[in-house]
Write a protein that holds these residues in place. Structure first.
Motif, PDB file in Angstrom:
ATOM      1  N   GLU A 208      43.678 -17.255 -13.524  1.00 43.03           N
ATOM      2  CA  GLU A 208      44.352 -16.035 -13.662  1.00 43.03           C
ATOM      3  C   GLU A 208      43.840 -15.040 -14.739  1.00 43.03           C
ATOM      4  O   GLU A 208      43.555 -13.834 -14.408  1.00 43.03           O
ATOM      5  N   MET A 209      43.640 -15.583 -15.857  1.00 41.79           N
ATOM      6  CA  MET A 209      43.305 -14.800 -17.089  1.00 41.79           C
ATOM      7  C   MET A 209      41.811 -14.433 -16.752  1.00 41.79           C
ATOM      8  O   MET A 209      41.201 -13.258 -17.200  1.00 41.79           O
ATOM      9  N   TYR A 210      40.940 -15.125 -16.519  1.00 46.54           N
ATOM     10  CA  TYR A 210      39.492 -14.858 -16.146  1.00 46.54           C
ATOM     11  C   TYR A 210      39.546 -13.731 -14.997  1.00 46.54           C
ATOM     12  O   TYR A 210      38.784 -12.726 -15.145  1.00 46.54           O
ATOM     13  N   LEU A 211      40.424 -14.112 -14.026  1.00 50.99           N
ATOM     14  CA  LEU A 211      40.386 -13.008 -13.012  1.00 50.99           C
ATOM     15  C   LEU A 211      40.881 -11.496 -13.469  1.00 50.99           C
ATOM     16  O   LEU A 211      40.355 -10.440 -13.353  1.00 50.99           O
ATOM     17  N   SER A 212      41.849 -11.666 -14.331  1.00 51.56           N
ATOM     18  CA  SER A 212      42.335 -10.430 -15.036  1.00 51.56           C
ATOM     19  C   SER A 212      41.359  -9.715 -16.175  1.00 51.56           C
ATOM     20  O   SER A 212      41.193  -8.209 -15.862  1.00 51.56           O
ATOM     21  N   ASN A 213      40.772 -10.455 -16.674  1.00 55.15           N
ATOM     22  CA  ASN A 213      39.641  -9.906 -17.643  1.00 55.15           C
ATOM     23  C   ASN A 213      38.641  -9.178 -16.656  1.00 55.15           C
ATOM     24  O   ASN A 213      38.160  -8.119 -16.993  1.00 55.15           O
ATOM     25  N   ASN A 214      38.077  -9.643 -15.794  1.00 47.56           N
ATOM     26  CA  ASN A 214      36.992  -9.213 -14.789  1.00 47.56           C
ATOM     27  C   ASN A 214      37.932  -7.960 -14.047  1.00 47.56           C
ATOM     28  O   ASN A 214      36.836  -7.078 -13.701  1.00 47.56           O
ATOM     29  N   PHE A 215      38.811  -8.289 -13.653  1.00 46.42           N
ATOM     30  CA  PHE A 215      39.420  -7.264 -12.946  1.00 46.42           C
ATOM     31  C   PHE A 215      39.514  -5.716 -13.609  1.00 46.42           C
ATOM     32  O   PHE A 215      38.870  -4.958 -13.234  1.00 46.42           O
ATOM     33  N   TYR A 216      40.014  -5.946 -14.872  1.00 47.71           N
ATOM     34  CA  TYR A 216      40.043  -4.522 -15.762  1.00 47.71           C
ATOM     35  C   TYR A 216      38.695  -4.034 -16.114  1.00 47.71           C
ATOM     36  O   TYR A 216      38.584  -3.058 -16.113  1.00 47.71           O
ATOM     37  N   ASP A 217      37.776  -5.040 -16.183  1.00 46.15           N
ATOM     38  CA  ASP A 217      36.315  -4.727 -16.571  1.00 46.15           C
ATOM     39  C   ASP A 217      35.817  -3.908 -15.336  1.00 46.15           C
ATOM     40  O   ASP A 217      35.260  -2.921 -15.425  1.00 46.15           O
ATOM     41  N   CYS A 218      35.786  -4.529 -14.094  1.00 49.29           N
ATOM     42  CA  CYS A 218      35.461  -3.766 -13.145  1.00 49.29           C
ATOM     43  C   CYS A 218      36.224  -2.468 -12.793  1.00 49.29           C
ATOM     44  O   CYS A 218      35.581  -1.311 -12.328  1.00 49.29           O
ATOM     45  N   PHE A 219      37.555  -2.528 -12.628  1.00 47.98           N
ATOM     46  CA  PHE A 219      38.419  -1.447 -12.196  1.00 47.98           C
ATOM     47  C   PHE A 219      38.109  -0.168 -13.268  1.00 47.98           C
ATOM     48  O   PHE A 219      38.072   1.065 -12.854  1.00 47.98           O
ATOM     49  N   SER A 220      37.756  -0.372 -14.551  1.00 50.78           N
ATOM     50  CA  SER A 220      37.545   0.874 -15.599  1.00 50.78           C
ATOM     51  C   SER A 220      36.314   1.562 -15.090  1.00 50.78           C
ATOM     52  O   SER A 220      36.111   2.659 -15.379  1.00 50.78           O
ATOM     53  N   LYS A 221      35.289   1.063 -14.495  1.00 51.57           N
ATOM     54  CA  LYS A 221      34.115   1.542 -13.967  1.00 51.57           C
ATOM     55  C   LYS A 221      34.215   2.617 -12.940  1.00 51.57           C
ATOM     56  O   LYS A 221      33.452   3.538 -12.488  1.00 51.57           O
ATOM     57  N   LEU A 222      35.314   2.685 -12.112  1.00 53.27           N
ATOM     58  CA  LEU A 222      35.822   3.402 -10.788  1.00 53.27           C
ATOM     59  C   LEU A 222      36.208   4.606 -11.248  1.00 53.27           C
ATOM     60  O   LEU A 222      36.796   4.948 -12.350  1.00 53.27           O
ATOM     61  N   ASP A 223      36.130   5.746 -10.374  1.00 52.85           N
ATOM     62  CA  ASP A 223      36.622   7.104 -10.443  1.00 52.85           C
ATOM     63  C   ASP A 223      38.152   7.008 -10.528  1.00 52.85           C
ATOM     64  O   ASP A 223      38.573   6.115  -9.679  1.00 52.85           O
ATOM     65  N   ILE A 224      38.522   7.915 -11.257  1.00 58.16           N
ATOM     66  CA  ILE A 224      40.187   7.741 -11.462  1.00 58.16           C
ATOM     67  C   ILE A 224      40.893   8.000 -10.296  1.00 58.16           C
ATOM     68  O   ILE A 224      41.891   7.514  -9.836  1.00 58.16           O
ATOM     69  N   GLU A 225      40.513   8.895  -9.097  1.00 62.00           N
ATOM     70  CA  GLU A 225      40.902   9.083  -7.852  1.00 62.00           C
ATOM     71  C   GLU A 225      40.757   7.662  -7.204  1.00 62.00           C
ATOM     72  O   GLU A 225      42.034   7.339  -6.416  1.00 62.00           O
ATOM     73  N   ILE A 226      39.867   6.876  -7.244  1.00 63.87           N
ATOM     74  CA  ILE A 226      39.764   5.787  -6.420  1.00 63.87           C
ATOM     75  C   ILE A 226      40.838   4.811  -7.234  1.00 63.87           C
ATOM     76  O   ILE A 226      41.464   4.041  -6.518  1.00 63.87           O
ATOM     77  N   ARG A 227      40.871   4.413  -8.408  1.00 64.47           N
ATOM     78  CA  ARG A 227      41.944   3.760  -9.155  1.00 64.47           C
ATOM     79  C   ARG A 227      43.081   4.136  -8.742  1.00 64.47           C
ATOM     80  O   ARG A 227      43.960   3.066  -8.799  1.00 64.47           O
ATOM     81  N   ILE A 228      43.573   5.391  -8.660  1.00 66.40           N
ATOM     82  CA  ILE A 228      44.932   5.704  -8.448  1.00 66.40           C
ATOM     83  C   ILE A 228      45.263   5.294  -6.812  1.00 66.40           C
ATOM     84  O   ILE A 228      46.251   4.483  -6.661  1.00 66.40           O
ATOM     85  N   LYS A 229      44.208   5.269  -6.033  1.00 62.19           N
ATOM     86  CA  LYS A 229      44.419   4.966  -4.539  1.00 62.19           C
ATOM     87  C   LYS A 229      44.771   3.421  -4.474  1.00 62.19           C
ATOM     88  O   LYS A 229      45.474   2.880  -3.907  1.00 62.19           O
ATOM     89  N   LEU A 230      43.739   2.830  -5.232  1.00 61.97           N
ATOM     90  CA  LEU A 230      44.088   1.095  -5.388  1.00 61.97           C
ATOM     91  C   LEU A 230      45.279   0.819  -5.989  1.00 61.97           C
ATOM     92  O   LEU A 230      45.773  -0.240  -5.454  1.00 61.97           O
ATOM     93  N   LEU A 231      45.631   1.242  -7.124  1.00 58.56           N
ATOM     94  CA  LEU A 231      46.655   1.045  -7.672  1.00 58.56           C
ATOM     95  C   LEU A 231      48.023   1.263  -6.681  1.00 58.56           C
ATOM     96  O   LEU A 231      49.084   0.616  -6.718  1.00 58.56           O
ATOM     97  N   GLU A 232      47.799   2.572  -5.972  1.00 56.81           N
ATOM     98  CA  GLU A 232      49.084   2.541  -5.053  1.00 56.81           C
ATOM     99  C   GLU A 232      49.165   1.670  -3.957  1.00 56.81           C
ATOM    100  O   GLU A 232      50.355   1.066  -3.618  1.00 56.81           O
ATOM    101  N   GLN A 233      47.985   1.288  -3.511  1.00 51.97           N
ATOM    102  CA  GLN A 233      47.856   0.339  -2.578  1.00 51.97           C
ATOM    103  C   GLN A 233      48.339  -1.126  -2.906  1.00 51.97           C
ATOM    104  O   GLN A 233      49.089  -1.938  -2.268  1.00 51.97           O
ATOM    105  N   PHE A 234      47.883  -1.438  -4.161  1.00 51.29           N
ATOM    106  CA  PHE A 234      48.494  -2.660  -4.876  1.00 51.29           C
ATOM    107  C   PHE A 234      49.830  -2.905  -5.026  1.00 51.29           C
ATOM    108  O   PHE A 234      50.501  -3.612  -4.628  1.00 51.29           O
ATOM    109  N   LEU A 235      50.487  -1.761  -5.442  1.00 54.56           N
ATOM    110  CA  LEU A 235      51.834  -1.846  -5.713  1.00 54.56           C
ATOM    111  C   LEU A 235      52.476  -1.824  -4.298  1.00 54.56           C
ATOM    112  O   LEU A 235      53.681  -2.481  -4.296  1.00 54.56           O
ATOM    113  N   SER A 236      52.064  -1.408  -3.269  1.00 46.64           N
ATOM    114  CA  SER A 236      52.768  -1.456  -1.987  1.00 46.64           C
ATOM    115  C   SER A 236      52.632  -2.853  -1.596  1.00 46.64           C
ATOM    116  O   SER A 236      53.791  -3.211  -0.946  1.00 46.64           O
TER     117      SER A 236
END
Length: 244
Positions: A208-236
């Motif tokens: 879980e810790m390994y995946l969390s670190n890699n997730f935030y590393d990759c997530f930060s490289k995306l455009d903010i609009e894409i990040r917002i859409k992904l977060l909305e889908q994740f929360l759903s």
């Protein structure tokens, strides 16, 4: 407005960077010192401001005053001026700040961690070493990191023997030649008697810790609009799981 520092104006603390550096662990289990966690979060936040300027035609035009060239020269000036209020430690000249920015785009938060830390941290506590530590815990019936360190060093020096609980044989200290890990590394990587009984859960937490670190590393490289859409889908999806 002509003297406006766009980097300062656009500056916003990167919460994902803050989380990443707070939870970052070196191969030996050590954390980043708190002052470096704060400094690297500041650096990431400033580089995010640079990205906003570079990718937004209006902001870029404002920085260059409608000229076509000189982007990194202007950016380096604003980065240096921002040191007074933001206390970051990004490079001063335009060539190095450009290099830091490119590395950040390619490697994410990891690019900001000084390579000098790598030479200061001990050999990785891998699965082979972890198993040895587990068997020392079992054999000497103690989960004290200090005692485990003493027993480990004594084993490496050939003064005591350690039994492989799985095979019943003895570990060969030659198989661990050159191993040098700190008490802090043992504290972060060894398993107590209780934890040994829950080894599968421990492995899941590591994953879980390994995946969390890699997730935030990759997530930060995306455009903010894409990040917002992904977060909305994740929360759903989270809401669906909760309902079940």
């Amino acid at each position: 407005m002509s003297n406006e520092n766009l980097i300062v104006k656009l500056f916003e603390i990167d919460k994902q960077a803050e989380y990443f550096f707070k939870n970052f662990r070196f191969d030996n289990g050590d954390e980043l010192p708190l002052n470096y966690q704060e400094k690297y979060t500041l650096n990431a936040s400033i580089l995010n401001s640079i990205k906003l300027i570079q990718t937004n035609p209006i902001l870029k035009s404002k920085l260059l005053k409608n000229k076509a060239t000189g982007f990194w020269k202007k950016i380096s000036i604003q980065v240096n001026l921002a040191k007074n209020g933001l206390n970051h430690n990004l490079p001063s000249n335009e060539r190095r700040i450009k290099g830091s920015y490119i590395s950040y785009l390619e490697q994410g938060y990891n690019s900001l961690i000084s390579k000098r830390f790598g030479s200061q941290n001990s050999r990785k506590v891998d699965e082979k070493v972890l198993k040895l530590l587990e068997d020392i815990v079992k054999q000497f019936k103690s989960d004290s990191p200090t005692l485990i360190k003493l027993k480990l060093d004594s084993f490496l020096e050939g003064n005591i023997q350690v039994i492989d609980a799985e095979s019943g044989g003895l570990y060969n200290n030659e198989d661990f030649k050159g191993l040098n890990i700190s008490t802090g590394a043992i504290k972060n990587n060894h398993l107590s008697e209780k934890e040994i009984q829950q080894y599968d859960s421990y492995q899941l937490l590591k994953k879980e810790m390994y995946l969390s670190n890699n997730f935030y590393d990759c997530f930060s490289k995306l455009d903010i609009e894409i990040r917002i859409k992904l977060l909305e889908q994740f929360l759903s999806l989270v809401d669906l799981v909760k309902k079940k």
